[in-house]
Design a protein around this motif. Structure first.
Motif, PDB file in Angstrom:
ATOM      1  N   ALA A 177       0.874  -1.175   0.000  1.00 24.09           N
ATOM      2  CA  ALA A 177       0.000   0.000   0.000  1.00 24.09           C
ATOM      3  C   ALA A 177       0.910   1.225   0.000  1.00 24.09           C
ATOM      4  N   VAL A 178       0.892   2.002  -1.081  1.00 20.62           N
ATOM      5  CA  VAL A 178       1.920   3.012  -1.326  1.00 20.62           C
ATOM      6  C   VAL A 178       1.308   4.412  -1.378  1.00 20.62           C
ATOM      7  N   GLU A 179       1.747   5.280  -0.484  1.00 22.75           N
ATOM      8  CA  GLU A 179       1.354   6.691  -0.533  1.00 22.75           C
ATOM      9  C   GLU A 179       2.386   7.464  -1.341  1.00 22.75           C
ATOM     10  N   LEU A 180       1.923   8.238  -2.313  1.00 21.57           N
ATOM     11  CA  LEU A 180       2.824   8.993  -3.181  1.00 21.57           C
ATOM     12  C   LEU A 180       2.405  10.463  -3.224  1.00 21.57           C
ATOM     13  N   SER A 181       3.362  11.351  -2.991  1.00 16.76           N
ATOM     14  CA  SER A 181       3.109  12.783  -3.092  1.00 16.76           C
ATOM     15  C   SER A 181       3.282  13.227  -4.543  1.00 16.76           C
ATOM     16  N   SER A 182       2.815  14.434  -4.835  1.00 14.00           N
ATOM     17  CA  SER A 182       3.007  14.985  -6.178  1.00 14.00           C
ATOM     18  C   SER A 182       4.493  15.146  -6.486  1.00 14.00           C
ATOM     19  N   TYR A 183       5.296  15.481  -5.461  1.00 12.58           N
ATOM     20  CA  TYR A 183       6.752  15.590  -5.649  1.00 12.58           C
ATOM     21  C   TYR A 183       7.325  14.250  -6.118  1.00 12.58           C
ATOM     22  N   GLN A 184       6.946  13.190  -5.409  1.00 13.23           N
ATOM     23  CA  GLN A 184       7.485  11.860  -5.733  1.00 13.23           C
ATOM     24  C   GLN A 184       7.057  11.428  -7.129  1.00 13.23           C
TER      25      GLN A 184
END
Length: 480
Positions: A177-184
């Protein structure tokens, strides 16, 4: 998660990084494991960092002990011979280092891109989540659901657990389960998730991305190459637009989530029940009951939306309905996210210090009525007219704190002139106690006193956690 760390993951066989000159931009949570992983695979690594403080020097010493070159206080110059840059996600695209790299034709990856490329052939697929608000809660809900299905999983990425540690460590996972920011996402061009979700879009980090369109486009990268489902928010048409623009695998479907009764290929709510009309046989006629609204903690509208998004991603991986219910029941939200602190004289006191922008605050305000609202802090360039206009009818009163409180006061004067406002011009340690005392004076039995600042906290507090702790302490003192 297990004890495996990237430093112990020595490569087997030839490596694409052997002898390659790689510059790691930024130390910290992502830079350190990236430098170690690349060094372990035979790369000639130079780590550069803007800052030269005690923490950076400590990390530099750790890398230099391995034979890695470190340049502190110089994050602008491209080291000679660089063939690849791996950057910390927060470094802005316009930095001189990246302009020099682009002129020299040097590719730039983020730590997420590096983790994606270093996965083994039997690596766990990724169920990926992004959005302006709700990412962490949704990913934690998703991990809880996956665990309830008996799957080996972890909540990783922007949530604080390094993806490199998850991918290269000793622990074996079935799915992540992966949280990704706009930066990433900006620095992850080859990422291809099993399924991805964009929860919502509101103006945020525009100083970094340059425009709302660029911000949305980076969020939309999460859909590129999706295998099974692109999960979008029916109430936010921009998220569906991003699905339409994505290049996905053959057979991948658009799956919406809504707080209303779901149409075909959507998850939604019917008579207090979360239902699935996307991952069922004969979805034209059938729906699968997943859980009750009361299984979601707390059952605020935006949190039910988070639960539906998590359920959609889990169902895309074949998780049974029972596990959705059990996972949601087992999930407990982090502190300072619409956390009920106490009831005093018939008034509920709720801590949502995590609501650090207008979009999050509006979602929080939509969960209660009537409200005495405690707001203010560092606005980060935000405007408050839309937030106040949309929430005005819910407000019993407002208590303003923090450096940029005048911006909220002016929006209240324009859109809610009849609502009483207390403006506190103090930043000392007793300010929160006075704010809560004033809120108690304005509140009546049946009301909610809600800390949902719509602003960052660093003008008065170390972080939003300390701000929420101060609110809870003030409420307890008042109750005593």
């Amino acid at each position: 998660m297990g004890s495996g760390q990237v430093t112990s993951s020595a490569p087997s066989g030839p490596s694409e990084f052997q002898g390659k000159h790689v510059t790691v931009a930024g130390l910290g949570v992502s830079g350190l494991p990236a430098a170690k992983a690349l060094h372990a695979r035979g790369a000639i690594v130079t780590a550069v960092n803007d800052g030269d403080d005690a923490r950076a020097r400590e990390q530099a010493a750790e890398l230099e002990a391995l034979g890695i070159t470190v340049r502190l206080g110089d994050g602008a110059t491209l080291p000679e011979g660089t063939e690849l840059i791996v950057t910390a996600p927060g470094w802005q695209p316009g930095k001189p280092l990246f302009r020099a790299a682009e002129e020299a034709g040097v590719p730039i990856w983020g730590d997420v891109e590096l983790a994606w490329r270093l996965r083994g052939p039997d690596a766990a697929p990724w169920l990926a989540v992004t959005g302006t608000n709700g990412k962490t809660t949704t990913v934690q809900m998703l991990a809880s659901i996956l665990k309830a299905a008996g799957l080996r999983t972890a909540a990783v990425g922007n949530i604080g657990v390094s993806l490199l540690d998850a991918v290269l460590g000793d622990e074996q996972y079935d799915v992540l389960a992966v949280e990704l920011s706009s930066y990433q996402l900006h620095w992850a061009p080859s990422l291809r998730a099993w399924s991805g979700a964009v929860l919502n879009l509101a103006p945020d980090h525009l100083d970094w991305h340059g425009s709302m369109d660029a911000y949305a486009a980076d969020k939309g990268r999460i859909y590129e190459g999706n295998k099974v489902a692109c999960v979008y928010n029916v109430a936010d048409p921009r998220t569906e637009d991003l699905v339409r623009e994505a290049d996905v695998e053959e057979g991948c479907r658009a799956v919406g989530f809504t707080l209303q009764a779901p149409a075909v290929s959507q998850l939604g709510v019917v008579d207090g029940i979360l239902v699935d009309r996307a991952f069922v046989e004969n979805r034209q006629k059938n729906a699968q009951e997943l859980a009750e609204v009361s299984d979601v903690d707390p059952p605020a509208p935006h949190n039910i939306a988070n639960a539906l998004a998590a359920a959609a991603l889990a169902r895309s991986y074949g998780v049974p309905a029972q596990a959705v219910r059990d996972g949601l029941r087992a999930f407990k939200p982090d502190a300072h996210r619409i956390a009920h602190v106490a009831d005093i004289d018939g008034v509920a006191y709720v801590d949502d210090s995590k609501a650090t922008n207008t979009h999050a605050a509006e979602a929080s305000l939509a969960a209660y009525e009537p409200i005495v609202w405690i707001a203010g802090g560092l606005a980060k360039g935000a405007e408050f007219d839309e937030l106040v206009a949309n929430s005005a009818k819910r407000l019993r009163g407002v208590v303003l704190i923090g450096a940029d409180r005048a911006l909220i006061r002016e929006a209240l004067a324009r859109h809610a002139p009849e609502v009483p406002v207390v403006d506190l011009d103090r930043t000392d340690t007793g300010a929160m106690l006075q704010a809560v005392t004033e809120a108690k004076r304005l509140a009546r039995a049946g009301d909610t006193v809600l800390l949902a600042p719509a602003c960052a906290s660093m003008d008065m507090f170390t972080n939003y956690n300390q701000r929420g702790d101060a609110f809870a302490a003030a409420v307890r003192e008042l109750g005593a």
